[in-house]
Design an enzyme around this catalytic site. Structure first.
Site, PDB file in Angstrom:
ATOM      1  N   ASP A  69       0.826  -1.217   0.000  1.00 61.78           N
ATOM      2  CA  ASP A  69       0.000   0.000   0.000  1.00 61.78           C
ATOM      3  C   ASP A  69       0.858   1.264   0.000  1.00 61.78           C
ATOM      4  O   ASP A  69       2.020   1.257   0.408  1.00 61.78           O
ATOM      5  CB  ASP A  69      -0.870   0.037   1.266  1.00 61.78           C
ATOM      6  CG  ASP A  69      -2.042  -0.924   1.204  1.00 61.78           C
ATOM      7  OD1 ASP A  69      -2.106  -1.745   0.272  1.00 61.78           O
ATOM      8  OD2 ASP A  69      -2.899  -0.853   2.106  1.00 61.78           O
ATOM      9  N   HIS A 216       3.659  -2.070   3.356  1.00 58.76           N
ATOM     10  CA  HIS A 216       3.660  -0.711   2.794  1.00 58.76           C
ATOM     11  C   HIS A 216       5.001  -0.435   2.110  1.00 58.76           C
ATOM     12  O   HIS A 216       6.041  -0.537   2.758  1.00 58.76           O
ATOM     13  CB  HIS A 216       3.434   0.326   3.903  1.00 58.76           C
ATOM     14  CG  HIS A 216       2.050   0.289   4.473  1.00 58.76           C
ATOM     15  ND1 HIS A 216       1.669  -0.643   5.411  1.00 58.76           N
ATOM     16  CD2 HIS A 216       0.960   1.060   4.229  1.00 58.76           C
ATOM     17  CE1 HIS A 216       0.386  -0.440   5.716  1.00 58.76           C
ATOM     18  NE2 HIS A 216      -0.069   0.581   5.024  1.00 58.76           N
TER      19      HIS A 216
HETATM   20 ZN   LIG Z   1      -2.704   3.312   3.083  1.00 62.95          ZN
END
Ligand SMILES: [Zn+2]
Length: 268
Positions: A69, A216
Site C-alpha cells: 500500500d 507498505h
Molecule cells: Zn494506506
C-alpha cells in the site's frame, strides 16, 4: 446507509422499548452493543456488514498474495520491483493517485513486470471515511484516472480503502464504480515498527494458500516516513514462501469476485 439502518434502527427501537418498560439501563446496553457492532464493521478486515470485502482467497488457491500500500515510492518501490523480479514473484500494489501523478514510470513498470495495480484513493485522507458519497466517488475516480493516464491501461477494479476503514457510503460508491474491495488476511503493522523480524512474524499466519499479506512500500502523502524495512521483510517472506513451496501471485477481479491472476488464467 443500509448497513447503519439495518443495525442501528432495530437496536434503537429495542432500546427505547426497553427503556420505557424497564428504565434506562437496557437502553445504555443497547447503545453499547450498537457501538461495538459499528466499530467491528468499520475496522475488522473480515467484516462485510457495511460493504463486501475479500480478506482471503480459497485454500485451493495456487499461492498467496503479497500486497503493498501507499506507493509508488521513489526510494523503495524500484528496489522492491527489482527483488520481486529476481525472485520471479508477482504482487499487487494499492497505489495513491497523487503519488502516481509524480511517479508514473513506476506504475508503468508495475504493470510491465506482471504485477497488478489497485486503487487506494487519490488523497489518502484520514477523513475519507467521513466524506459524503459525491466526494468519495470523485476521489476514487481521480485515483483511477491518474493510474490510467500513467499506464495507458484501464482504471483498476481492485480497491483497498485508505486506513482499511469501511462504511456504507464507501461501500455504496465502490459498488457503483464496480470496484472489488480487498482487505487482508495478515498485516505487518509496518507503519508502526521497522523491525523486520517482528513484521514478518505478524505476517506469518497469512503466508499460506489464499492468504493476503499487507505491507507498505510508500507512505501517506502528508506523513513521510522511511519504508526501508519493507525490503528486509520481503526477503523473510520470500524465504518462507520457498520453504512452503508457495508463490506470490497478483490479485485480479472479475464479475465473480477476487482471485489470483494465475488461477483466473487457468479457468478462463
Ligand atoms: Zn494506506
Amino acid at each position: 446507509v443500509r448497513g447503519h439502518l439495518l443495525i442501528d434502527v432495530p437496536l434503537a427501537a429495542t432500546g427505547i422499548a426497553l427503556a420505557v418498560a424497564f428504565g434506562p439501563l437496557p437502553l445504555a446496553g443497547a447503545a453499547a452493543l450498537s457501538a461495538a457492532v459499528h466499530t467491528w464493521a468499520v475496522t475488522d478486515p473480515r467484516a462485510s456488514l457495511y460493504m463486501p470485502v475479500c480478506w482471503r482467497l480459497g485454500a485451493e488457491s495456487a499461492g498467496c498474495a503479497l500486497t503493498f500500500d501507499d506507493g509508488p515510492n521513489p526510494e523503495v518501490t524500484p528496489r522492491l520491483l527489482d527483488r520481486l523480479g529476481e525472485a520471479g514473484e508477482r504482487a499487487t500494489f494499492f497505489v495513491i493517485g497523487s503519488h502516481v501523478r509524480r511517479h508514473g514510470a513506476l506504475a508503468r513498470r508495475m504493470l510491465a513486470e506482471g504485477h497488478t495495480i489497485g486503487l487506494h484513493s487519490d488523497s489518502h485522507s484520514r477523513m475519507f471515511n467521513c466524506w459524503p458519497p459525491r466526494r468519495v466517488k470523485a476521489d476514487l475516480e481521480a485515483c483511477g484516472a491518474a493510474i490510467a493516464d500513467a499506464t495507458g491501461a484501464p482504471a483498476p477494479t481492485l480497491f483497498r480503502p485508505p486506513v482499511g476503514l469501511k462504511n456504507p457510503i464507501v461501500g455504496f460508491v465502490a459498488g457503483r464504480l464496480g470496484l472489488s474491495t480487498v482487505t487482508w488476511t495478515a498485516r505487518g503493522r509496518d507503519t508502526r515498527t521497522s523491525d523486520p523480524q517482528l513484521i514478518a512474524a505478524r505476517l506469518r499466519p497469512g503466508i499460506a494458500r489464499g492468504g493476503i499479506l499487507l505491507l507498505h512500500d510508500g507512505h501517506e502523502p502528508a506523513r513521510p516516513a522511511p519504508r526501508d524495512a519493507c525490503l528486509a521483510v520481503v526477503e523473510l517472506v520470500l524465504a518462507r514462501l520457498r520453504e512452503l513451496g508457495l508463490r506470490s501471485l497478483p490479485l485480479t477481479a472479475d464479475g465473480r469476485g477476487v482471485r489470483l491472476a494465475e488461477a483466473a488464467a487457468v479457468t478462463a
